[in-house]
Design an enzyme around this catalytic site. Sequence first.
Site, short mmCIF file in Angstrom:
data_model
loop_
_atom_site.label_atom_id
_atom_site.label_comp_id
_atom_site.label_asym_id
_atom_site.label_seq_id
_atom_site.Cartn_x
_atom_site.Cartn_y
_atom_site.Cartn_z
N HIS A 124 -49.57 113.01 -42.90
CA HIS A 124 -48.93 114.06 -42.10
C HIS A 124 -49.33 115.44 -42.64
O HIS A 124 -48.71 115.97 -43.56
CB HIS A 124 -47.41 113.88 -42.16
CG HIS A 124 -46.66 114.68 -41.14
ND1 HIS A 124 -45.82 114.11 -40.21
CD2 HIS A 124 -46.63 116.01 -40.88
CE1 HIS A 124 -45.30 115.05 -39.44
NE2 HIS A 124 -45.78 116.22 -39.84
N HIS A 127 -50.89 119.20 -40.95
CA HIS A 127 -51.28 119.94 -39.76
C HIS A 127 -52.49 120.84 -40.06
O HIS A 127 -52.45 121.64 -41.00
CB HIS A 127 -50.12 120.81 -39.27
CG HIS A 127 -48.98 120.01 -38.69
ND1 HIS A 127 -48.88 119.73 -37.36
CD2 HIS A 127 -47.91 119.42 -39.29
CE1 HIS A 127 -47.78 119.02 -37.14
NE2 HIS A 127 -47.17 118.81 -38.31
N GLU A 183 -36.04 115.25 -38.06
CA GLU A 183 -36.20 116.36 -39.01
C GLU A 183 -35.09 117.37 -38.74
O GLU A 183 -34.11 117.46 -39.46
CB GLU A 183 -37.58 117.00 -38.88
CG GLU A 183 -37.81 118.14 -39.86
CD GLU A 183 -39.14 118.85 -39.63
OE1 GLU A 183 -39.54 119.61 -40.53
OE2 GLU A 183 -39.74 118.68 -38.56
N ASP A 228 -47.37 118.18 -44.91
CA ASP A 228 -46.98 118.82 -43.66
C ASP A 228 -47.84 120.05 -43.40
O ASP A 228 -48.82 119.99 -42.66
CB ASP A 228 -45.50 119.17 -43.65
CG ASP A 228 -44.95 119.39 -42.25
OD1 ASP A 228 -45.65 119.09 -41.26
OD2 ASP A 228 -43.81 119.86 -42.12
N HIS A 280 -42.89 113.13 -34.21
CA HIS A 280 -42.01 113.95 -35.03
C HIS A 280 -40.57 113.65 -34.60
O HIS A 280 -40.20 113.88 -33.45
CB HIS A 280 -42.28 115.44 -34.79
CG HIS A 280 -43.42 115.99 -35.59
ND1 HIS A 280 -44.74 115.69 -35.30
CD2 HIS A 280 -43.44 116.83 -36.66
CE1 HIS A 280 -45.52 116.35 -36.17
NE2 HIS A 280 -44.77 117.02 -37.00
N GLY A 289 -43.29 120.11 -32.46
CA GLY A 289 -42.58 121.27 -31.94
C GLY A 289 -41.08 121.10 -32.13
O GLY A 289 -40.62 120.11 -32.70
#
EC number: 3.5.4.4
Length: 366
Positions: free
Chosen positions: A21, A23, A213, A302, A210, A183
Amino acid sequence: MSSAVALTPSIVARAPKALLHDHLDGGLRPQTIVDLAAESGYDGLPTTDAVELGQWFLDSADSGSLVRYLETFSHTVAVMQTREQLVRVARECALDLAADGVVYAESRFAPEQHLAGGLSLEHVVEAVLEGFAQGQQEAAAAGTPIRVVTLLTAMRHAARSREIAELAVRYRDQGVGGFDIAGAEAGFPPTRHLDAFEYLRRENAHFTIHAGEAFGLPSIWEAIQWCGADRLGHGVRIVDDIETGADGIPVLGRLAAYVRDMRIPLEMAPSSNLQTGAAESIAAHPITLLKNLRFRVTINTDNRLMSGTSMTREMQLLVDEAGWTIEDLRWATINAMKSAFLPFDERLEIIEHVVKPGYAALGARA
């Protein structure tokens, strides 16, 4: 090496790492942002000093709000709008991860966010794949080989998820390992994109979501039971379904028990969770409880830029503040490789010939 021996940063740095994970638009080098902004005429940066800019991203993301955290991406995305920009960012991503000891990485990005310069979705994907190929080739030549796979992300507030899912399937034999949605969670449940997930399942394609969270158990339940997610991005709120019994022993609710029973991987990112308010501290982060309960937890970065972090740093924080051992790190790394969006034989090859020997060299017990 005994588990009781202190794990120094130099030892943790040498440990082979698997990252699920991360980005792409959250891991740019500050100097690269400055360079690309100057070349493209983008004048929205808060500062053009690379050191100050790196600190600005860290401070801005360290707000406790997922919404504000996500706002920092406007600057990185702004300098990822041409083929040349995307190639450079992807190439540097592969090199930076390889230098950190990452042997396998899945880097995700949203193609729909890189169209302002006139590129098509296909051109965006091809540019990123080209950059990763260059980075992998250079890393291998430098003696730090890495395998990089990309995931295509759809934005959960938008309406292009089916289109992006089809794109992921189209390029799955060229370096795209799967699909994701990302998002703000609140108000945008994963079931809004059910058509995309049903399509992916019919195509035997991998996807992660996702979930769990900023939003709680309903988000996780929908991602798994309605959408059929292979993995959960973060999933930290699964602890809301775990209580402490009268004897002090954790008691799992039905959803938490299902996640553990089915070995659904949790893509956990401790530092990021602190920034977005999903956890209070590294010491109290649910990843350790979940590890002790033998959920399939994995360690992730992340967004390396926004969190000022790396895989080495995330692992070292868990060692220093949560009491993790070298065996714990090895176990989490193997978890990640077992959960990778790679064919089984390729996963096994990396586990048996890269991860296990690498940890054995550090003294980890088999």
